[in-house]
Motif scaffolding. Structure first.
Motif, PDB file in Angstrom:
ATOM      1  N   ARG A 338       0.859  -1.187   0.000  1.00  0.00           N
ATOM      2  CA  ARG A 338       0.000   0.000   0.000  1.00  0.00           C
ATOM      3  C   ARG A 338       0.889   1.229   0.000  1.00  0.00           C
ATOM      4  O   ARG A 338       2.022   1.222   0.497  1.00  0.00           O
ATOM      5  CB  ARG A 338      -0.919  -0.003   1.213  1.00  0.00           C
ATOM      6  N   ILE A 339       0.361   2.300  -0.563  1.00  0.00           N
ATOM      7  CA  ILE A 339       1.138   3.521  -0.704  1.00  0.00           C
ATOM      8  C   ILE A 339       0.241   4.736  -0.544  1.00  0.00           C
ATOM      9  O   ILE A 339      -0.938   4.702  -0.914  1.00  0.00           O
ATOM     10  CB  ILE A 339       1.863   3.559  -2.075  1.00  0.00           C
ATOM     11  N   SER A 340       0.776   5.793   0.020  1.00  0.00           N
ATOM     12  CA  SER A 340       0.058   7.066   0.100  1.00  0.00           C
ATOM     13  C   SER A 340       1.080   8.194  -0.062  1.00  0.00           C
ATOM     14  O   SER A 340       2.267   8.023   0.234  1.00  0.00           O
ATOM     15  CB  SER A 340      -0.688   7.202   1.425  1.00  0.00           C
ATOM     16  N   PHE A 341       0.601   9.336  -0.539  1.00  0.00           N
ATOM     17  CA  PHE A 341       1.463  10.483  -0.793  1.00  0.00           C
ATOM     18  C   PHE A 341       0.986  11.679   0.035  1.00  0.00           C
ATOM     19  O   PHE A 341      -0.214  11.988   0.045  1.00  0.00           O
ATOM     20  CB  PHE A 341       1.443  10.851  -2.279  1.00  0.00           C
ATOM     21  N   LYS A 342       1.913  12.327   0.705  1.00  0.00           N
ATOM     22  CA  LYS A 342       1.614  13.544   1.462  1.00  0.00           C
ATOM     23  C   LYS A 342       2.242  14.718   0.718  1.00  0.00           C
ATOM     24  O   LYS A 342       3.464  14.816   0.603  1.00  0.00           O
ATOM     25  CB  LYS A 342       2.169  13.445   2.877  1.00  0.00           C
TER      26      LYS A 342
END
Length: 452
Positions: A338-342
């Motif tokens: 899983r990946i998320s970008f801030k």
């Protein structure tokens, strides 16, 4: 002595028949990509493609351009099959295929890379000297022979591919058959064979048959007493791969290559009705053959060296992906996560709303979750998009991946601003966290995985 052996003229039946089959298969590859929706899914969905780093100018044509592109490419494949303007046609297909290969990585496949190499090799071979429209329109081209180095180049390239594929499987998750189990888990819903593929003994057979086949098939085909049995095993192996893994034309291309291991008399009897046979004992060396020999030596040194480069790059290639491409590391691991970008506005320090899924196709979303170079490219793209809106941003990535059903572990240092991170083409990228693979505890297979 070696020069005489390489330039001795031999019957060219194998090359001629292979050209016909090769042309047919690359035609199927091009037109099949349109018919199956591959062109749409890989090149048209999403705002852009993840090209090989440094080749940003390679992007899909607008509108329906890529459909026309693949239609034309298939037409060149027909010309190769018919031997019409052969060298131009095979070179045109090679350039067009290479451009597509280099413009996208979300559908990366070692077999696509192999086809790029083969197209370049075929452009150097006299495969249009018989049973071709080129000969029909220019009878002076007709020839029943070719230099022996044609066999050497084809067989050497295949030997490199298969040998490295076998060596790459010599790692714990393949040797304990758990990786084969991962591969078969993704195919448990297959009609008729789905349940059969879940048997543990099947996983062990797949694991060790894969190692032995890749390592021994070329010597077995070269050795006359084992040739027929090796050919029968090849048919089973490649048809199994075609049915189970859906890997396009590669299994059939591999079977076509076996032509180069059988005597000309056999090929003529089956494909050419025994109407021609070259029996002279000639040695024909071109006037400027030495530069050509140097070029081929350099080519094969590169082919031998490229798959070894990950051994001199820090950390495990399964984790970092550094040195994975162009190395014949085929169907070796499953990766998911899983990946998320801030995204932070540097001027205000405030986090900006951002949904990466709106920019990417489903196939690209699967790729970005586990491939460091794709993640880095995406961050640069997002940075540029915000810059066009007058915002200077920092991007922090929270990416956790699992390999071969193992635990989730953090891949990228979450404290690093990826807009300022540099991409090292040849060595290790320090913003990748150290590999945890040596201490990982195995877990049940993860549902969202990608295989290469």
């Amino acid at each position: 002595m070696l020069n005489k052996w390489l330039f001795k003229q031999v019957d060219n039946s194998a090359l001629i028949v292979f050209r016909v089959l090769f042309g047919f298969l690359i035609t199927v590859e091009a037109w099949g990509a349109i018919a199956t929706g591959w062109v749409k899914e890989t090149l048209l969905e999403g705002d852009f493609t993840f090209n090989f780093i440094g080749l940003d100018f390679l992007q899909p044509l607008p509108g329906d351009g890529m459909y026309y592109y693949y239609a034309i490419m298939g037409l060149f494949g027909v010309f190769v099959m018919l031997g019409l303007k052969y060298r131009f046609s095979v070179l045109a297909y090679a350039v067009m295929w290479s451009a597509v290969y280099l413009m996208q990585k979300s559908s990366y496949n070692n077999h696509y890379y192999l086809l790029m190499l083969l197209l370049g090799i075929m452009a150097c071979l006299p495969a249009h000297r018989y049973l071709s429209l080129d000969v029909k329109y220019n009878p002076k081209l007709k020839k029943l022979s070719m230099p022996r180095w044609v066999y050497v180049i084809i067989i050497a390239q295949l030997w490199i591919v298969y040998t490295y594929a076998s060596i790459a499987k010599l790692y714990p998750d393949w040797l304990d058959a758990s990786m084969a189990g991962e591969l078969m888990e993704a195919r448990k819903n297959y009609w008729l064979v789905g349940d059969f593929l879940q048997q543990k003994w099947v996983h062990w057979c797949i694991a060790y048959f894969g190692i032995l086949f890749d390592g021994l098939i070329i010597p077995a085909l070269l050795y006359k007493p084992t040739r027929k049995m090796a050919f029968i095993i090849s048919i089973f192996f490649h048809l199994f791969n075609s049915f189970i893994f859906h890997i396009g034309i590669f299994p059939y291309m591999s079977l076509a290559f076996t032509l180069f291991f059988f005597p000309p008399e056999t090929i003529q009897r089956i494909f050419l009705q025994g109407k021609r046979l070259y029996t002279k004992n000639e040695i024909i060396r071109p006037k400027h053959y030495k530069p050509a020999l140097v070029c081929f030596i350099i080519y094969f040194l590169i082919q031998i060296g490229l798959p070894l480069r990950h051994w001199v790059i820090q950390d495990d290639v399964l984790w970092t992906e550094e040195g994975h491409r162009l190395s014949w590391r085929m169907m070796l691991r499953s990766k998911g996560g899983r990946i998320s970008f801030k995204v932070v506005d540097k001027a205000t320090g405030l986090e900006l709303p951002f949904n990466y899924r709106k920019m990417l196709s489903r196939k690209q979303q699967r790729a970005i979750g586990a491939k460091p170079d794709v993640i880095w490219q995406f961050c640069q793209r997002v940075k540029n998009d915000f810059a066009k809106k007058g915002k200077d941003v920092a991007i922090y990535v929270d990416c956790k991946i699992r390999i071969n059903g193992g635990d989730l572990n953090t891949l990228i240092d979450p404290k690093v601003d990826m807009t300022t991170a540099k991409w090292d083409y040849f060595w290790h990228n320090e913003w990748l966290l150290p590999s945890p693979l040596d201490k990982e505890i195995k877990k049940p297979p993860y549902s969202r995985v990608s295989f290469e």
